[in-house]
Design a protein around this motif. Structure first.
Motif, short mmCIF file in Angstrom:
data_model
loop_
_atom_site.label_atom_id
_atom_site.label_comp_id
_atom_site.label_asym_id
_atom_site.label_seq_id
_atom_site.Cartn_x
_atom_site.Cartn_y
_atom_site.Cartn_z
N ALA A 16 55.44 -0.10 0.43
CA ALA A 16 55.13 -0.67 1.74
C ALA A 16 56.42 -1.20 2.34
N ASP A 17 56.68 -0.83 3.60
CA ASP A 17 57.92 -1.22 4.26
C ASP A 17 57.65 -2.24 5.36
N PRO A 18 58.57 -3.18 5.54
CA PRO A 18 58.39 -4.19 6.59
C PRO A 18 58.75 -3.62 7.96
N GLU A 19 58.36 -4.32 8.98
CA GLU A 19 58.82 -3.97 10.32
C GLU A 19 60.24 -4.52 10.49
N GLY A 20 61.14 -3.71 10.96
CA GLY A 20 62.51 -4.15 11.15
C GLY A 20 63.30 -4.12 9.86
N GLY A 24 65.12 -7.88 1.72
CA GLY A 24 65.37 -7.54 0.33
C GLY A 24 64.18 -6.74 -0.16
N ALA A 25 63.96 -6.74 -1.46
CA ALA A 25 62.87 -5.92 -2.01
C ALA A 25 62.13 -6.67 -3.11
N VAL A 26 60.86 -6.32 -3.26
CA VAL A 26 60.01 -6.88 -4.32
C VAL A 26 59.35 -5.72 -5.06
N VAL A 27 59.53 -5.67 -6.38
CA VAL A 27 58.84 -4.70 -7.22
C VAL A 27 57.61 -5.39 -7.80
N VAL A 28 56.43 -4.89 -7.46
CA VAL A 28 55.16 -5.49 -7.88
C VAL A 28 54.67 -4.76 -9.13
N ALA A 49 55.80 -9.99 4.86
CA ALA A 49 56.72 -11.12 4.80
C ALA A 49 58.17 -10.70 4.97
N GLY A 50 58.41 -9.38 5.12
CA GLY A 50 59.75 -8.92 5.42
C GLY A 50 60.49 -8.19 4.32
N TYR A 51 59.79 -7.86 3.22
CA TYR A 51 60.43 -7.22 2.09
C TYR A 51 59.93 -5.78 1.91
N ASP A 101 68.94 -0.45 -2.05
CA ASP A 101 69.63 -0.38 -0.77
C ASP A 101 69.04 -1.34 0.26
N ALA A 102 67.87 -1.93 -0.05
CA ALA A 102 67.25 -2.89 0.86
C ALA A 102 67.82 -4.29 0.68
N GLY A 103 68.60 -4.51 -0.38
CA GLY A 103 69.15 -5.82 -0.68
C GLY A 103 68.83 -6.22 -2.10
N LYS A 104 68.84 -7.51 -2.36
CA LYS A 104 68.51 -8.00 -3.70
C LYS A 104 67.03 -7.74 -4.01
N VAL A 105 66.72 -7.67 -5.30
CA VAL A 105 65.38 -7.25 -5.74
C VAL A 105 64.75 -8.31 -6.63
N ALA A 106 63.50 -8.64 -6.35
CA ALA A 106 62.70 -9.53 -7.18
C ALA A 106 61.63 -8.74 -7.91
N LEU A 107 61.24 -9.22 -9.09
CA LEU A 107 60.11 -8.67 -9.83
C LEU A 107 58.96 -9.67 -9.77
#
Length: 253
Positions: A16-20, A24-28, A49-51, A101-107
């Motif tokens: 799922a991609d944010p608008e704009g 960063g990114a979240v791996v669920v 939320a923008g990720y 490439d979206a930025g830092k990544v959270a798990l």
């Protein structure tokens, strides 16, 4: 859905991609029920939320397109055991690499996925922080110091994690941020689950989003030499010549 490969095994992932521009990114990371409607909804919420949010379908290693109901926990545990931890970590790393490439990544993981997030935090590259909801098996690796910021949400009514285990975990891992929710049980953050607890879910989500924002969007903490966990910067080597500086003060009249 996108396709990812880990150790020659192809698997799908819900993205799922944010608008704009993404923050960063979240791996669920899924629980033992697969990448079902609950997990996809969570990914959608992170995107809102923008990720960039992506949820790897780890059961694809055994059989594709598995979505189990809440009455199929035993089958889900059997599948997760068959998939195994080692390949799952490889798949999570491959997933992280698709969104770096979206930025830092959270798990962010749930139950089995919470265990994987906690374990992956000390094994993988390119991960800024890890969050686990009612994570399984935390005491198995409890003595291992955390290498990145880690947050755990405990449900105090969880039938699979005792109060004593929560106490032991907190005592042994003071470097982990841990919160507990008195009236919540396993699955409390899933809107479609019978265990859904709106108050606990909202509070946990607020803490999760703050944690992700702090370490994915903001600057992470810097480790001073020999100071403990969360190394994010290199310290200057001893003996390195410092640039000359004029510390004599202003010129005299």
């Amino acid at each position: 859905m996108i396709e990812v490969t880990a150790n020659d095994v192809k698997f799908s992932a819900y993205r799922a991609d944010p608008e704009g521009a993404p923050k960063g990114a979240v791996v669920v990371l899924q629980d033992v029920y697969g990448v079902n409607a609950d997990i996809r909804k969570i990914a959608d919420d992170f995107a809102a939320a923008g990720y960039v949010a992506v949820a790897p379908a780890l059961f694809d290693k055994v059989k594709s397109s598995i979505e189990l109901g809440s009455d199929a926990a035993a089958e889900g545990r059997s599948l997760s055991a068959e998939v195994g931890t080692d390949w799952s970590l490889e798949a999570i790393q491959a997933t992280v690499d698709t969104v770096k490439d979206a930025g830092k990544v959270a798990l962010v993981g749930y139950a089995w996925g919470g265990f994987l997030a906690y374990t992956a935090a000390n094994r993988l590259k390119g991960v800024a922080c890890a969050i686990g909801y009612h994570a399984d098996g935390l005491l198995e690796g409890v003595m291992e110091k955390r290498r990145i910021p880690t947050l755990i949400h405990f449900a105090e009514q969880d039938p699979e994690i005792t109060e004593e285990e929560m106490i032991q975990f907190r005592a042994r891992r003071p470097d982990v941020s841990a919160f507990s929710y008195p009236d919540a049980t396993r699955g409390f953050a899933y809107p479609a689950s019978p265990a859904y607890n709106a108050a606990a879910a909202d509070q946990a989500l607020e803490r999760t989003l703050f944690f992700v924002s702090q370490f994915v969007v903001g600057q992470g903490p810097i480790q001073l030499k020999n100071s403990g966990a969360y190394a994010q910067a290199k310290t200057e080597k001893k003996g390195k010549k410092k640039p000359e500086a004029d510390d004599m003060g202003p010129p005299l009249d």
